[in-house]
Design a protein around this motif. Structure first.
Motif, PDB file in Angstrom:
ATOM      1  N   UNK A  62       0.837  -1.191   0.000  1.00 38.08           N
ATOM      2  CA  UNK A  62       0.000   0.000   0.000  1.00 38.08           C
ATOM      3  C   UNK A  62       0.879   1.251   0.000  1.00 38.08           C
ATOM      4  N   UNK A  63       0.575   2.193  -0.925  1.00 34.74           N
ATOM      5  CA  UNK A  63       1.338   3.439  -0.999  1.00 34.74           C
ATOM      6  C   UNK A  63       0.458   4.657  -0.725  1.00 34.74           C
ATOM      7  N   UNK A  64      -0.827   4.432  -0.457  1.00 34.06           N
ATOM      8  CA  UNK A  64      -1.711   5.537  -0.120  1.00 34.06           C
ATOM      9  C   UNK A  64      -1.433   6.046   1.281  1.00 34.06           C
ATOM     10  N   UNK A  65      -1.769   7.301   1.510  1.00 36.90           N
ATOM     11  CA  UNK A  65      -1.559   7.937   2.808  1.00 36.90           C
ATOM     12  C   UNK A  65      -2.923   8.246   3.414  1.00 36.90           C
ATOM     13  N   UNK A  66      -3.132   7.820   4.660  1.00 45.45           N
ATOM     14  CA  UNK A  66      -4.380   8.115   5.334  1.00 45.45           C
ATOM     15  C   UNK A  66      -5.538   7.316   4.768  1.00 45.45           C
ATOM     16  N   UNK A  67      -6.732   7.720   5.156  1.00 47.22           N
ATOM     17  CA  UNK A  67      -7.943   7.019   4.733  1.00 47.22           C
ATOM     18  C   UNK A  67      -8.505   7.626   3.453  1.00 47.22           C
ATOM     19  N   UNK A  68      -9.418   6.900   2.838  1.00 51.60           N
ATOM     20  CA  UNK A  68     -10.157   7.438   1.698  1.00 51.60           C
ATOM     21  C   UNK A  68     -10.999   8.613   2.173  1.00 51.60           C
ATOM     22  N   UNK A  69     -10.975   9.702   1.425  1.00 50.63           N
ATOM     23  CA  UNK A  69     -11.652  10.921   1.851  1.00 50.63           C
ATOM     24  C   UNK A  69     -12.612  11.402   0.770  1.00 50.63           C
TER      25      UNK A  69
END
Length: 695
Positions: A62-69
């Motif tokens: 996973x390379x995303x930061x934080x939650x889905x917004x």
């Protein structure tokens, strides 16, 4: 009585889904550097508690930061922030949960950073992908429970008078809501697990959105129905029977309102039609089931319940035929789509049921009825009916039915934003504002109430366009008018305004985005004279020219750097241009000579294309033109405005009032803000091939 019910196969509509319509970065994109976020936009409002975006590298990390917004100002979009990404290919995996109906889609695609490797995209949209096997089973069990519960409660008195033992009727009345409650609860838990991977998310599923609240109401009514059924079995009073029936009818309404009908453009009529349809199906199923429960009294019970079942069949047929015509565009879709094949499977089950119904009717009608044969036939009819309901439960897990899917695909592909200008009288103008081009039309371009349509090009899924408005005032500042514009699609807003006074109006449009406020103003006369005759005369005048010199200034946005190019045209087939600080080219008929910079060598090429000027040159440049209007006509200039719907571009031409030869042209399109100024007409110009070996 079952023969008339075969149209049920196409009477229960599939539920809608939130389908992906745009993404940033786009699938298959090769980017020089990592984007700040992945932004996805869908065609329905999203349940952002359950939807998610995951971005992984080639090693599935996973390379995303934080939650889905959410995206500010856009309920159709969600985003996931990204950090610094190394060169490589990345996969976006998304799950959308529609706020209107709670249904789930999964999809994925790829984009590259520092690579041009094409991306791969897919969408999982079948019944198991949307509902899961457990969810489909739960829907089937829940629907069977609702049908048995409600239908039995409605037919209980007639069935008991015909000979069905009262304890058996009461047992169904008690078991029906319990089965419905269990099935609906399993379906809700399975939907939460499919959407989020967590069974514990069922609370969010049942409290977000209208569909979720209807599902919760159905569960509550099923629980109340269990208590009512227990009380009815204990006391068997008419009041308790009607209470059980009323609660069952209410639960049936939640089933109708919580699905596709509740998300339709006209939800109340669609919900009522589906509600009546489900009640009719409940009467039909209950009549068959009570015939099975009657035992040795089956012949008398079936005879007593047949009128109600046939009446229900007529209602089912009336609602089913119309829905079938709406959902399927032709016979080919019956075998060429998953939805159509499911309909055929259900029709096959109903055909078996029809044969069984005819058999037991024939056996009952004989001089000496054969009870054993009647009981076997009606049992077979019930098995076929249960099978048909199972297929109906699977149908709700499919994406939009074929006809709706075709419409959705066309909308996703995008009808040209300016297509309506080709068929309606309008004045159309545009201007750049920051990263956008704002184009708007007034239709009809006369005094009185006009329809304003604003098109914003250059918008991205994460821009959150909102708060669009139109305002106008006379050139002297009087008669101010303001109107809010409502959304009519991505980058589209529309509304009406009353412009009562003749003369020039300063018209202004504005729209707020996550990149700031965009606003533009253009002057438009009302009424705006038709400009088609002048346009045709202009084309003829340009076609008679011998030579022309022109300076062009091109920007990618209103605040972007300018690229300045000088052009020279000579009839009948020559053109030369040079870009300030850049390349040059000479075109003479089929021969082209190009170089990348002032000191580069010329490269000669002869292709199948043969350049020509001015014959047909301006026809291809300006046509097909729509909404051609005269914005100004005096002794100094004739100003024409028009649009090209095929490329979503707006043009304004400044013409010599005496010859109608072009003086200046202004074009506004996405990433293409072009201003051309004619510097010489019919002046001595010679365009020759560059000398051999020249730089």
């Amino acid at each position: 009585m079952a023969a008339l019910l075969m149209v049920l196969a196409s009477a229960v509509p599939a539920f809608a889904h939130a389908s992906l319509v745009s993404a940033s970065p786009a699938p298959g994109t090769g980017l020089p550097q990592a984007p700040a976020a992945v932004v996805l936009r869908f065609d329905e409002p999203l349940n952002l508690r359950l939807g998610r975006v995951d971005v992984v590298d080639a090693h599935a990390r996973e390379v995303g930061i934080g939650a889905t917004r959410p995206v500010t100002g856009d309920g159709l979009a969600m985003q996931r922030r990204l950090g610094s990404l190394a060169t490589g290919v990345y996969t976006v995996r998304w799950t959308s949960v529609a706020l209107d109906d709670g249904h789930v889609l999964h999809g994925s695609y790829q984009f590259g950073v520092g690579t041009t490797q094409p991306g791969i995209g897919s969408v999982s949209a079948g019944p198991t992908a949307s509902e899961g096997w457990a969810g489909l089973a739960g829907r089937w069990v829940g629907l069977m429970g609702l049908l048995a519960w409600t239908g039995t409660a409605l037919l209980a008195r007639r069935a008991q008078h015909a000979g069905v033992p009262a304890p058996r009727v009461a047992a169904v009345a008690r078991a029906g809501p319990a089965v419905a409650l269990a099935g609906l609860l399993v379906a809700a838990v399975a939907a939460a697990e499919v959407a989020t991977g967590r069974v514990g998310a069922v609370g969010s599923l049942l409290t977000a959105g209208a569909s979720s609240r209807w599902r919760l109401a159905g569960l509550v009514l099923a629980a109340v129905g269990v208590l009512a059924g227990i009380a009815w079995q204990a006391r068997r009073t008419p009041a308790l029977r009607w209470l059980a029936a009323g609660v069952g009818v209410g639960a049936m309404f939640t089933e109708a309102a919580g699905g596709h009908a509740g998300a339709a453009p006209h939800p109340m009529p669609a919900t009522l039609v589906l509600f009546v349809h489900l009640l009719a199906v409940a009467v039909w199923v209950a009549a068959i089931a009570l015939g099975v429960l009657a035992g040795r009294r089956a012949i008398a019970v079936l005879a007593a319940l047949t009128p109600a079942a046939v009446a229900a069949a007529v209602v089912v047929a009336a609602t089913g035929v119309g829905n079938a015509a709406q959902q399927l565009s032709g016979w080919a879709q019956l075998t060429g789509t998953g939805y159509g094949r499911a309909v055929l499977g259900k029709a096959a089950a109903l055909a078996v049921m029809a044969v069984a119904g005819l058999i037991h009717y024939w056996l009952r009608s004989r001089r000496v009825p054969r009870l054993r044969g009647v009981r076997v036939a009606v049992s077979g009819e019930l098995v076929a009916a249960v099978t048909a309901v199972a297929v109906a439960a699977a149908l709700v897990g499919y994406p939009d039915p074929p006809r709706a899917a075709t419409v959705a695909a066309e909308e996703a592909a995008g009808r040209p934003p300016l297509a309506s200008l080709a068929s309606e009288p309008a004045a159309a103008v545009a201007a750049g504002s920051g990263p956008f081009v704002l184009g708007w039309s007034l239709s009809p371009p006369h005094l009185g109430r006009v329809r304003v349509r604003l098109t914003v090009v250059g918008a991205q899924p994460g821009d959150g366009l909102r708060d669009a408005a139109f305002s106008a005032r006379r050139a002297d500042g009087t008669s101010p008018v303001r109107a809010a514009l409502r959304p009519c699609g991505f980058g589209c807003f529309t509304g009406t305004a009353a412009l009562a006074d003749a003369g020039r109006w300063a018209t202004t449009v504005s729209v707020r985005s996550n990149r700031g406020l965009a606003t533009a103003t253009r002057s438009v006369p009302l009424p705006a004279p038709d400009g088609r005759a002048v346009f045709n005369r202009m084309l003829a005048a340009m076609g008679r020219l011998h030579s022309l010199e022109m300076k062009e200034t091109l920007r990618g946005s209103s605040t972007g750097p300018a690229v300045v190019t000088h052009y020279r045209f000579a009839a009948p087939d020559a053109m030369a241009y040079s870009i300030a600080g850049g390349g040059s080219a000479v075109l003479i008929g089929p021969d082209s000579y190009r170089r990348d910079g002032p000191t580069s060598r010329w490269q000669h090429d002869r292709s199948g294309f043969s350049f020509g000027w001015p014959a047909a040159f301006y026809h291809s440049e300006f046509q097909p033109a729509a909404a051609i209007r005269i914005l100004r006509a005096d002794t100094n200039v004739v100003e024409l405005a028009f649009a090209r719907p095929d490329i979503t571009a707006w043009f304004t031409l400044d013409l010599d009032p005496h010859t109608l030869v072009l003086r200046a042209m202004h074009m506004r399109a996405e990433g293409h803000l072009m201003d051309d100024t004619v510097t010489g007409v019919n002046v001595p110009i010679t365009v020759r091939p560059p000398s051999s070996g020249s730089r």
